[in-house]
Write an enzyme that holds these catalytic residues in place. Structure first.
Site, mmCIF file in Angstrom:
data_model
loop_
_atom_site.group_PDB
_atom_site.id
_atom_site.type_symbol
_atom_site.label_atom_id
_atom_site.label_comp_id
_atom_site.label_asym_id
_atom_site.label_seq_id
_atom_site.Cartn_x
_atom_site.Cartn_y
_atom_site.Cartn_z
ATOM 1 N N HIS A 305 0.849 -1.186 0.000
ATOM 2 C CA HIS A 305 0.000 0.000 0.000
ATOM 3 C C HIS A 305 0.887 1.239 0.000
ATOM 4 O O HIS A 305 1.949 1.235 0.612
ATOM 5 C CB HIS A 305 -0.894 0.008 1.253
ATOM 6 C CG HIS A 305 -2.063 0.917 1.118
ATOM 7 N ND1 HIS A 305 -1.994 2.258 1.421
ATOM 8 C CD2 HIS A 305 -3.329 0.681 0.695
ATOM 9 C CE1 HIS A 305 -3.176 2.800 1.192
ATOM 10 N NE2 HIS A 305 -4.001 1.879 0.747
ATOM 11 N N ASP A 362 -7.943 -5.505 0.342
ATOM 12 C CA ASP A 362 -8.429 -6.336 -0.753
ATOM 13 C C ASP A 362 -8.001 -7.788 -0.668
ATOM 14 O O ASP A 362 -8.480 -8.624 -1.440
ATOM 15 C CB ASP A 362 -7.934 -5.761 -2.092
ATOM 16 C CG ASP A 362 -8.593 -4.433 -2.385
ATOM 17 O OD1 ASP A 362 -9.787 -4.294 -2.068
ATOM 18 O OD2 ASP A 362 -7.916 -3.540 -2.910
#
Ligand code: CMC
Length: 427
Positions: A305, A362
């Site tokens: 991320h 996710d």
């Protein structure tokens, strides 16, 4: 002065104010930089740039903290509801019981779509990706709701925001229904926001649809986990589109387009497809090697991320929700074991450790959504549905700011300098 940053450039020294937020890194206010020095800053990907001031969401990526209006995401996911989080993001405070009821009723009463919109769906191929349908249909809303498009009027902005939050589940469910060739279902005002969405998606007119409370709760929690995430790519897209004064529905359609990409919201679909491709835990080492190979474009989807350099707090909740959903539906999915093993192997591999790559929101969401019955193509649609509140809250915050300007980045030009046109027979 301690709260000034000094910059020496072009043989001169300049001072720029250092601004402090309520928490998080200070920012150097360089708004006068170009006027004073004739120079720009260069920050492609905005890795060191605060593009706006915001009081909505705070992330501490090193500590794995995510707060909405100050409230930790874990507490909201466990104790709150998506409707309450929507109210919180839009209004700044948690609602009282009466305020929540009024808000939920308002949203419920906006869930129906203009009947004419159904004809837009029929223009799409049956095998169209539902995100393509979402972009088109949400953009088309601009052509329908003319009574609330004066963006300078806070009441108009509020109505547009409510419409968008309310209609998104109907639009998403219709995209699904269209792809499987089943009739569209109208919303049912007796149901909750999330229960209504499940019924419009999985119900059929011939039968009474029974909402399973544990699935409704899990789905509601997934919506909470995706509600807002600071200045990510799609939110920045919505802000940039909105900064020109564009119609709110068109701005959200732009956000949906950006979210679709596999590096952003499309990662949930890509993550489950990856887990299916890996299949069994014995194949994991091969894929880990591929992810580490600079010459191979393969990446571990659902990993890494831009902001989190620690475990994504949303992934923690997501992982525990997998078990709850499996238990409620009495199902199991061997891919969950593969995912857990993949996480364990990656988190012990120096490549992932050194680069601080952890599972993100996710990584586990696809396993839950698949167990509930959604096809992978719907995963990003669900993300868009839930993120709509974040987009409209950020858009509204931007438009309300009296100092708001059109977003207009500059560039480091590396093309040819001025030259004269050459006629085609002379080239
Ligand atoms: N697998 C393998 N290597 C990776 C991965 C990954 N998933 N993510 C980053 N890296 C490596 C990358 O190759 C780079 O290595 P090096 O420094 O040697 O060049 C380093 O880690 C930094 O990566 P980056 O691409 O420069 O970092 P970024 O901040 O620009 O990208 C990201 C962040 C999310 C786009 C990226 O981690 C990624 O592509 N992850 C997979 C897609 C994904 O799961 N996206 C969902 C994000 S969470 C939901 C959302 O907010 O939309």
């Amino acid at each position: 002065m301690a709260n000034q940053a000094k910059l020496t450039t072009a043989g001169k020294e300049f001072e720029y104010p250092i601004l402090k937020g309520s928490v998080g890194p200070d920012v150097i206010d360089i708004r006068k930089l170009y006027g004073q020095t004739g120079q720009f800053t260069f920050d492609p990907g905005f890795t060191s740039t605060a593009a706006c001031e915001s009081a909505l969401t705070y992330i501490d990526g090193d500590e794995g903290v995510l707060l909405h209006r100050g409230y930790p995401i874990g507490q909201l996911a466990e104790q709150s509801s998506f409707m309450e989080v929507c109210y919180l993001l839009l209004n700044g405070e948690l609602p009282s019981g009466d305020e929540l009821e009024t808000f939920s009723t308002t949203i419920t009463r906006h869930t129906m779509l203009h009947e004419q919109l159904a004809t837009f769906y029929r223009g799409f191929r049956r095998d169209a990706h539902p995100m393509a349908i979402m972009c088109g249909v949400v953009g088309a809303l601009s052509a329908f709701y003319h009574d609330s498009t004066d963006i300078a009027d806070p009441e108009h902005r509020k109505i547009s925001s409510h419409r968008l939050i309310a209609k998104m589940p109907t639009i998403a469910a219709m995209a699904y229904k269209y792809s499987v060739g089943q009739p569209f279902l109208y919303p049912d005002n007796k149901l909750s926001y999330t229960g209504n969405f499940l019924r419009m998606t999985f119900g059929v007119p011939a039968e009474e649809y029974e909402v399973i409370p544990a699935v409704e709760k899990a789905m509601d929690r997934i919506f909470i986990l995706h509600a807002d995430h600071e200045q990510n790519a799609s939110t920045s897209t919505v802000r940039l589109a909105g900064s020109s004064g564009a119609n709110p529905f068109a701005c959200i359609a732009a956000g949906i387009a950006c979210l679709w990409g596999p590096a952003h919201g499309g990662a949930n679909e890509a993550a489950l497809n990856m887990l299916k491709e890996i299949g069994t835990p014995d194949k994991i080492p091969h894929y880990i090697e591929r992810a580490k190979d600079k010459n191979d474009p393969f990446r571990l989807m659902g990993f890494g991320h831009r902001v989190y350099k620690n475990y994504d707090p949303r992934a923690t909740v997501m992982q525990s929700t997998v078990r709850e959903v499996f238990e409620a539906l009495k199902v199991d999915d061997p891919l969950f074991e593969t995912a857990l093993r993949l996480e364990e192997i990656a988190l012990n591999d120096p490549y992932f450790v050194e680069k601080k790559l952890f599972p993100n929101v996710d990584f586990y969401s696809g396993i839950i959504l698949s167990a509930i019955g959604f096809p992978t193509t719907m995963f990003t649609v669900l993300f868009a549905l839930a993120r709509t509140v974040g987009w409209v809250a950020q858009w509204n915050e931007m438009i309300s700011d009296p100092g708001q300007k059109i977003g207009r980045p500059r560039q480091l030009y590396t093309g040819p300098t001025q030259r004269d046109y050459v006629a085609i027979d002379k080239r």
